[in-house]
Design a protein around this motif. Structure first.
Motif, mmCIF file in Angstrom:
data_model
loop_
_atom_site.group_PDB
_atom_site.id
_atom_site.type_symbol
_atom_site.label_atom_id
_atom_site.label_comp_id
_atom_site.label_asym_id
_atom_site.label_seq_id
_atom_site.Cartn_x
_atom_site.Cartn_y
_atom_site.Cartn_z
ATOM 1 N N GLY A 72 37.282 -55.437 91.677
ATOM 2 C CA GLY A 72 36.130 -56.303 91.872
ATOM 3 C C GLY A 72 35.753 -57.097 90.643
ATOM 4 N N GLY A 73 35.181 -58.277 90.859
ATOM 5 C CA GLY A 73 34.608 -59.060 89.789
ATOM 6 C C GLY A 73 35.610 -59.646 88.821
ATOM 7 N N GLY A 74 35.144 -59.787 87.563
ATOM 8 C CA GLY A 74 35.908 -60.543 86.576
ATOM 9 C C GLY A 74 36.993 -59.793 85.864
ATOM 10 N N GLY A 75 37.230 -58.521 86.228
ATOM 11 C CA GLY A 75 38.313 -57.797 85.586
ATOM 12 C C GLY A 75 39.659 -58.443 85.816
ATOM 13 N N GLY A 76 39.777 -59.212 86.882
ATOM 14 C CA GLY A 76 41.058 -59.828 87.221
ATOM 15 C C GLY A 76 41.237 -61.237 86.720
ATOM 16 N N VAL A 77 40.283 -61.771 85.938
ATOM 17 C CA VAL A 77 40.374 -63.180 85.556
ATOM 18 C C VAL A 77 41.623 -63.452 84.728
ATOM 19 C CG1 VAL A 77 38.856 -62.874 83.543
ATOM 20 C CG2 VAL A 77 39.144 -65.132 84.530
ATOM 21 N N VAL A 131 35.370 -64.029 76.002
ATOM 22 C CA VAL A 131 35.209 -62.666 76.509
ATOM 23 C C VAL A 131 34.305 -62.683 77.737
ATOM 24 C CG1 VAL A 131 33.341 -62.203 74.837
ATOM 25 C CG2 VAL A 131 34.502 -60.288 75.970
ATOM 26 N N TYR A 132 34.765 -62.045 78.784
ATOM 27 C CA TYR A 132 33.993 -61.990 80.030
ATOM 28 C C TYR A 132 32.700 -61.223 79.781
ATOM 29 C CZ TYR A 132 32.975 -61.448 85.002
ATOM 30 O OH TYR A 132 32.378 -61.506 86.227
ATOM 31 N N GLU A 133 31.581 -61.896 80.019
ATOM 32 C CA GLU A 133 30.273 -61.273 79.820
ATOM 33 C C GLU A 133 29.471 -61.368 81.102
ATOM 34 O OE1 GLU A 133 30.606 -64.420 79.973
ATOM 35 O OE2 GLU A 133 28.958 -65.219 78.754
ATOM 36 N N ASN A 134 29.801 -60.459 82.052
ATOM 37 C CA ASN A 134 28.866 -60.318 83.170
ATOM 38 C C ASN A 134 27.505 -59.938 82.607
ATOM 39 O OD1 ASN A 134 29.878 -57.826 82.316
ATOM 40 N ND2 ASN A 134 30.308 -57.065 84.364
ATOM 41 N N PHE A 135 27.552 -59.120 81.536
ATOM 42 C CA PHE A 135 26.368 -58.736 80.777
ATOM 43 C C PHE A 135 26.786 -58.608 79.318
ATOM 44 C CE2 PHE A 135 26.462 -56.840 84.984
ATOM 45 C CZ PHE A 135 25.415 -57.533 85.579
#
Length: 392
Positions: free
Chosen positions: A88-93, A289-293
């Protein structure tokens, strides 16, 4: 490293990039498929290729639009590759870029488009996270990613000793960069420290501005062989090294991981990334860097060896150190998910490539190594290191 371990290095490159405008969540008049097709056509034009020649598709985060359907809508000559990264989410970007690169490097396809599109009108909210909040979490009323990441961030601060100022510095850098990016949602809306400190708590310790935006938009990038890339319009961003996955404890997280405050980049994965590229963390010029938070993003930087753990994180995670062009660790130089716009981090791919091209709104001088990090604190994380001709 063996010859096989380095076979991937520099064999593929990104040659076309595009984002559609970032609409306020729920306000787009187009479907996610329409936005995706718009982004793909723009990426093809950027690369100087005929979109009909695209023969592969790769996406992530449970994108509603299958590669076969997108290919049919484009009228491509043949579809030789179609893949979706699980998780799920941005782990796969970054993993979606890695899958496209693997397809091209092994001859499964010649021109693969990586894409992601969101439009709340037809996709709804949080379609990507369905099935990723297990019974332990849901049974205690935890249904939002912010809640899970907040617990881990609180432990990062309380137990590991990473100062809360590290989170604030990351957010401040994102908003600073957005002021030079007319396409960013936060363009013309600088963030004062007092406003950040006074903003409402979403899930302690994460405040409003620690959280990523949600937008209706789409993005696309095109991956091809290094040989073909050199013949095309744009300066290639070569894929030097790529990793994805998780440690044995992560899978669908149940909050029992030994490395509870890790973003999920376990040591073996990190070692493969750097050894595959033949570089060290300190040699990277710029990071997306992916920052969902904000907290999980800081954890990613620590996992990768870019920032020291514990209280020493404050030595690197300072505003002046995180901004282009002068900082030693410039990051999220278009504004990132927090200040540019959110399509599960796809804009981070585009900006990572722009830095190699020299066309970023906040360009790092002579950037030759550009790191993309996907995740973090998700069941799956991923990373891609892009390089210029000079590092091949």
């Amino acid at each position: 490293m063996t010859t096989r371990d380095r076979a991937f290095r520099g064999s593929t490159a990104v040659v076309g990039i595009a984002n559609t405008p970032f609409h306020k969540r729920g306000s787009a008049t187009q479907s996610s498929a329409q936005l995706t097709l718009e982004a793909i056509l723009a990426a093809a034009a950027d690369a100087g290729i005929d979109a009909h020649d695209i023969d592969g598709f790769s996406s992530y985060a449970n994108d509603d639009n299958e590669g076969l359907a997108i290919g049919a809508a484009l009228g491509v000559h043949e579809i030789r590759w179609s893949s979706m990264v699980w998780g799920g989410g941005g782990g796969g970007v970054a993993a979606a870029v890695n899958a496209a690169s693997a397809a091209v490097a092994t001859g499964q396809a010649d021109m693969v488009c990586v894409y992601r599109g969101i439009s709340e009108a037809d996709a709804g909210r949080q379609s990507y996270s369905k099935g990723h909040m297990g019974p332990l979490l849901a049974g205690h009323g935890m249904f939002a990613p912010a809640q899970v990441c907040a617990m881990r961030t609180q432990r990062l601060i309380e137990v590991d000793g990473v100062p809360a100022s590290a989170l604030e510095a990351l957010v401040a850098a994102a908003y600073h960069h957005a002021q030079n990016n007319p396409d960013a949602v936060a363009y013309g809306k600088p963030l004062d420290p007092e406003v950040y400190a006074d903003s409402r708590m979403i899930s302690e310790p994460l405040r409003l501005y620690d959280c990523s935006r949600e937008n209706d938009a789409a993005g696309a990038v095109i991956v091809t062989t290094a040989e073909r890339a050199r013949e095309l319009r744009q300066k290639p961003a070569y894929v030097l090294s790529a990793v994805q996955g998780g440690g044995p404890e992560w899978t669908e997280s149940v909050e029992n991981e030994t490395a509870y405050t890790s973003a999920g980049f376990h040591p073996a994965m990190v070692r493969r990334l750097w050894e595959g590229a033949g570089v060290k963390p300190g040699e990277v010029d710029v990071v997306q860097v992916y920052e969902n938070f904000s907290g999980p993003a800081v954890a990613s930087l620590i996992d990768l060896g870019l920032v020291p753990p514990g209280p020493d994180a404050a030595r690197v995670m300072r505003f002046e150190n995180l901004i282009a062009p002068s900082g030693s660790l410039p990051l999220n130089t278009a504004g990132g998910n927090i200040a540019e716009g959110f399509v599960h981090g796809f804009g981070l791919i585009v900006e990572a490539v722009r830095q190699i091209r020299g066309s970023s709104p906040n360009q790092v001088p002579d950037a030759a190594l550009s790191l993309l990090l996907g995740g973090p604190m998700a069941p799956l994380v991923s990373a891609t290191l892009f390089g210029a001709d000079s590092v091949l």
